[in-house]
Design a protein around this motif. Sequence first.
Motif, PDB file in Angstrom:
ATOM      1  N   ALA A 386       7.372  -2.640  -2.003  1.00 25.60           N
ATOM      2  CA  ALA A 386       7.957  -1.408  -1.465  1.00 25.60           C
ATOM      3  C   ALA A 386       7.225  -0.169  -1.989  1.00 25.60           C
ATOM      4  CB  ALA A 386       9.440  -1.345  -1.825  1.00 25.60           C
ATOM      5  N   GLU A 387       6.871  -0.206  -3.268  1.00 27.03           N
ATOM      6  CA  GLU A 387       6.149   0.927  -3.872  1.00 27.03           C
ATOM      7  C   GLU A 387       4.768   1.101  -3.235  1.00 27.03           C
ATOM      8  OE1 GLU A 387       4.298   2.243  -8.221  1.00 27.03           O
ATOM      9  OE2 GLU A 387       5.636   0.518  -8.076  1.00 27.03           O
ATOM     10  N   ASN A 391       3.227   4.193  -1.089  1.00 25.45           N
ATOM     11  CA  ASN A 391       1.948   4.835  -1.400  1.00 25.45           C
ATOM     12  C   ASN A 391       1.039   4.864  -0.174  1.00 25.45           C
ATOM     13  OD1 ASN A 391       2.703   5.254  -4.044  1.00 25.45           O
ATOM     14  ND2 ASN A 391       1.699   3.421  -4.822  1.00 25.45           N
ATOM     15  N   LEU A 392       1.100   3.795   0.632  1.00 25.40           N
ATOM     16  CA  LEU A 392       0.293   3.737   1.850  1.00 25.40           C
ATOM     17  C   LEU A 392       0.708   4.833   2.830  1.00 25.40           C
ATOM     18  CD1 LEU A 392      -1.899   2.241   3.421  1.00 25.40           C
ATOM     19  CD2 LEU A 392      -0.130   0.685   4.272  1.00 25.40           C
ATOM     20  N   ILE A 393       2.016   5.040   2.965  1.00 24.78           N
ATOM     21  CA  ILE A 393       2.513   6.097   3.848  1.00 24.78           C
ATOM     22  C   ILE A 393       2.075   7.471   3.338  1.00 24.78           C
ATOM     23  CG2 ILE A 393       4.596   7.265   4.671  1.00 24.78           C
ATOM     24  CD1 ILE A 393       5.961   4.534   4.720  1.00 24.78           C
ATOM     25  N   LYS A 394       2.130   7.652   2.009  1.00 26.36           N
ATOM     26  CA  LYS A 394       1.736   8.932   1.418  1.00 26.36           C
ATOM     27  C   LYS A 394       0.264   9.224   1.680  1.00 26.36           C
ATOM     28  CE  LYS A 394       5.105   9.140  -2.375  1.00 26.36           C
ATOM     29  NZ  LYS A 394       5.272   9.100  -3.858  1.00 26.36           N
ATOM     30  N   GLU A 396      -1.554   8.135   4.078  1.00 30.98           N
ATOM     31  CA  GLU A 396      -1.736   8.438   5.499  1.00 30.98           C
ATOM     32  C   GLU A 396      -1.308   9.875   5.801  1.00 30.98           C
ATOM     33  OE1 GLU A 396       0.500   5.346   7.382  1.00 30.98           O
ATOM     34  OE2 GLU A 396      -1.197   3.973   7.474  1.00 30.98           O
ATOM     35  N   GLU A 397      -0.188  10.297   5.175  1.00 25.85           N
ATOM     36  CA  GLU A 397       0.279  11.673   5.380  1.00 25.85           C
ATOM     37  C   GLU A 397      -0.738  12.679   4.838  1.00 25.85           C
ATOM     38  OE1 GLU A 397       4.080  12.004   3.566  1.00 25.85           O
ATOM     39  OE2 GLU A 397       5.142  10.917   5.156  1.00 25.85           O
ATOM     40  N   ARG A 398      -1.294  12.389   3.677  1.00 27.52           N
ATOM     41  CA  ARG A 398      -2.280  13.301   3.076  1.00 27.52           C
ATOM     42  C   ARG A 398      -3.539  13.404   3.948  1.00 27.52           C
ATOM     43  NH1 ARG A 398      -3.305  11.828  -3.028  1.00 27.52           N
ATOM     44  NH2 ARG A 398      -4.410  13.817  -2.938  1.00 27.52           N
ATOM     45  N   PHE A 399      -3.892  12.295   4.598  1.00 26.23           N
ATOM     46  CA  PHE A 399      -5.049  12.311   5.488  1.00 26.23           C
ATOM     47  C   PHE A 399      -4.745  13.119   6.749  1.00 26.23           C
ATOM     48  CE2 PHE A 399      -7.324  10.127   9.051  1.00 26.23           C
ATOM     49  CZ  PHE A 399      -8.591  10.603   8.741  1.00 26.23           C
ATOM     50  N   VAL A 400      -3.519  12.945   7.264  1.00 26.30           N
ATOM     51  CA  VAL A 400      -3.127  13.631   8.493  1.00 26.30           C
ATOM     52  C   VAL A 400      -3.158  15.144   8.316  1.00 26.30           C
ATOM     53  CG1 VAL A 400      -1.178  14.085  10.049  1.00 26.30           C
ATOM     54  CG2 VAL A 400      -1.767  11.741   9.446  1.00 26.30           C
ATOM     55  N   VAL A 401      -2.664  15.624   7.181  1.00 25.68           N
ATOM     56  CA  VAL A 401      -2.601  17.076   6.968  1.00 25.68           C
ATOM     57  C   VAL A 401      -3.895  17.627   6.374  1.00 25.68           C
ATOM     58  CG1 VAL A 401      -0.102  17.000   6.641  1.00 25.68           C
ATOM     59  CG2 VAL A 401      -1.574  16.827   4.643  1.00 25.68           C
ATOM     60  N   LEU A 408     -12.192   8.868   1.400  1.00 28.89           N
ATOM     61  CA  LEU A 408     -11.194   8.604   0.365  1.00 28.89           C
ATOM     62  C   LEU A 408      -9.974   7.910   0.964  1.00 28.89           C
ATOM     63  CD1 LEU A 408     -10.958   9.137  -2.681  1.00 28.89           C
ATOM     64  CD2 LEU A 408      -9.641  11.180  -2.153  1.00 28.89           C
ATOM     65  N   PHE A 409      -9.590   8.325   2.179  1.00 23.41           N
ATOM     66  CA  PHE A 409      -8.444   7.708   2.851  1.00 23.41           C
ATOM     67  C   PHE A 409      -8.691   6.225   3.096  1.00 23.41           C
ATOM     68  CE2 PHE A 409      -6.978   6.441   7.152  1.00 23.41           C
ATOM     69  CZ  PHE A 409      -5.647   6.231   6.838  1.00 23.41           C
ATOM     70  N   VAL A 410      -9.853   5.910   3.642  1.00 24.12           N
ATOM     71  CA  VAL A 410     -10.175   4.509   3.960  1.00 24.12           C
ATOM     72  C   VAL A 410     -10.216   3.660   2.701  1.00 24.12           C
ATOM     73  CG1 VAL A 410     -11.948   2.970   4.882  1.00 24.12           C
ATOM     74  CG2 VAL A 410     -11.397   5.093   6.069  1.00 24.12           C
ATOM     75  N   LYS A 411     -10.789   4.217   1.636  1.00 19.80           N
ATOM     76  CA  LYS A 411     -10.895   3.480   0.377  1.00 19.80           C
ATOM     77  C   LYS A 411      -9.522   3.058  -0.142  1.00 19.80           C
ATOM     78  CE  LYS A 411     -12.211   4.134  -4.479  1.00 19.80           C
ATOM     79  NZ  LYS A 411     -12.777   5.084  -5.467  1.00 19.80           N
ATOM     80  N   TYR A 412      -8.589   4.010  -0.233  1.00 16.63           N
ATOM     81  CA  TYR A 412      -7.278   3.701  -0.804  1.00 16.63           C
ATOM     82  C   TYR A 412      -6.376   2.988   0.199  1.00 16.63           C
ATOM     83  CZ  TYR A 412      -8.254   6.156  -5.101  1.00 16.63           C
ATOM     84  OH  TYR A 412      -8.787   6.514  -6.308  1.00 16.63           O
ATOM     85  N   ARG A 413      -6.534   3.271   1.494  1.00 16.36           N
ATOM     86  CA  ARG A 413      -5.753   2.543   2.497  1.00 16.36           C
ATOM     87  C   ARG A 413      -6.047   1.047   2.413  1.00 16.36           C
ATOM     88  NH1 ARG A 413      -7.806   2.655   8.486  1.00 16.36           N
ATOM     89  NH2 ARG A 413      -9.365   1.445   7.340  1.00 16.36           N
ATOM     90  N   ASP A 414      -7.348   0.704   2.354  1.00 21.73           N
ATOM     91  CA  ASP A 414      -7.727  -0.710   2.279  1.00 21.73           C
ATOM     92  C   ASP A 414      -7.253  -1.346   0.983  1.00 21.73           C
ATOM     93  OD1 ASP A 414      -8.875  -0.339   4.698  1.00 21.73           O
ATOM     94  OD2 ASP A 414     -10.954  -0.358   3.999  1.00 21.73           O
ATOM     95  N   LYS A 415      -7.335  -0.588  -0.122  1.00 25.67           N
ATOM     96  CA  LYS A 415      -6.890  -1.126  -1.404  1.00 25.67           C
ATOM     97  C   LYS A 415      -5.395  -1.448  -1.370  1.00 25.67           C
ATOM     98  CE  LYS A 415      -6.525   0.030  -6.327  1.00 25.67           C
ATOM     99  NZ  LYS A 415      -5.078  -0.290  -6.393  1.00 25.67           N
ATOM    100  N   TYR A 416      -4.590  -0.501  -0.848  1.00 25.04           N
ATOM    101  CA  TYR A 416      -3.144  -0.734  -0.785  1.00 25.04           C
ATOM    102  C   TYR A 416      -2.822  -1.924   0.116  1.00 25.04           C
ATOM    103  CZ  TYR A 416      -2.311   3.754  -3.125  1.00 25.04           C
ATOM    104  OH  TYR A 416      -2.270   4.773  -4.033  1.00 25.04           O
TER     105      TYR A 416
END
Length: 531
Positions: A386-387, A391-394, A396-401, A408-416
């Motif tokens: 759940a955590e 973090n994945l949603i967060k 994505e939100e940071r990338f959107v805004v 950086l988005f792709v790196k952490y998205r794939d890691k999560y």
Amino acid sequence: MDKRFDKFVKGKSEEISTRSDAVIYTRVSTKDQADNNASLDTQLKYCKNYAKENNLTVVEYFGGTYESAKNDERKEFQKMLTYVKRSKTIGHVIVYSYDRFSRSGPSGAFISHELKQKGIKVVSATQSVNHSDPSGGFMEGIYHLFSQFDNQLRRNKSMTGMIEKLKQGYWTYMPPTGYDNINHGKTADQHKLVINKKGELLKKAFEWKAEKDWSLVQIEQKLHALGWDIPAKRLSHYFQNPFYCGFLVSSLIPGEMIEGKHPPLVSKSTFLKVHENLTKFGSGYNIVQEVDDLPLKQFVKCDCCGNSMTGYLVKKKGLHYYKCNQIGCKKNRSQKSMHEKFEALLDNFKINPLLADEMEQMMMYVISKKVNDSPNDVKAIQMKIAELKKNLIKIEERFVVGEIDQDLFVKYRDKYKVDIAKFEEQLSEDTITLSNLEKAVKKCLNLASELPSLWRRANYSGKQKIQYLLFPEGIRYNREKDDYRTTRINLLFSGIPDIARLLEGKIKGDLTETDQIPTWVGPLGIEPSTY
């Protein structure tokens, strides 16, 4: 009044009107804005004009790049704050507008108030505020709060738009590996995804895994020969992404799978066959080597340094050896000796066929007790999943805004996503239902009845399956003691030695209550598949 009394005056006189030095801070939110428009130049022009009209001397410039103002942990922003706080002459921080200074609302207002206490005003070149009047401070606070409100509106609007596009079947993110977007920069419903050269190679990889059930290492080597260097474990990530068979999944639409508008790389039947092959044993991570005489290669790790042991052939003698390649370690041992000791290790899990019925009853009791006593382990894993999803949603939100760039988005998205898949797999392993438990125990005992000889007769692939079935994380070899050390043992097999010893004692008249069976330590193992 005699100036000798000045030192007794309480409080400090306001220095804010006497400081004429200033710094300028400019910023945009995204890299695209920094590269493709003149906003930074415009901000700088207005700030310089403000300094000139108010007889301020600009001594330093900060920013001039892209930094999101959603939070105040920006590098250039913090660098500017440190500079002005240490200076004794700075009286003004000039920004184009207050949303360039901060969009964090109360936090931005607090930082501005903190600077004012040090005699430094935050002034806007386009928003007039009278800092000598209480209403001016109130208006500045309103500007900061409005910036935060505007930021939230933009984010909600962007997120709502993305959700709607996803539900319509349009991919709103950058295209995954294997695809190019030939309408880059347009809205999601105008994107046109096409399969590129890597996509054609990835399609072959899917077909090899589905039709030939090649190992990930074999596919990695084949792709390397065709010009694509990709780690084997990365392939597993691609193989489990339903995007490649035409579906869209995203944390923005939880629990939903949408038929996408993009061209699928493979058919749905091929994708499902690949996933089925991946989940047979160890999720497709077993390493298949070309030397059938060395099945323990990579499976056994050196107990001294932790490196996986490899193997070699002494051609003159016609003998194989296992070795550790770590410099300064190099623990070598003959294949014959290593195999004999491994068969002796397997012998610990061999059962007397005459005791099979009682063994089954006792294993059912002990394992079900172990499963029922482990709700906290399952809950902890569920909380971790759940955590990670949060973090994945967060991210994505940071990338959107525009708070973080695409790389950086792709790196952490794939890691999560990889971490989530790992914990979900562990959760599925740990959640053994009682309805499946009886079948699993029967399979386990059938295999254990002839374990050493079965391993001896099996080919390379069969030996590997048995090894990882019993010891999912491999085993360690200690050269000094010339013996193996196990780390994690499959739950279904781990209790066999103790239960067998107790049953043998019962036959000899040494009665032992079932509750006195030791509960072994360690995480739950995997339920064995049919061998």
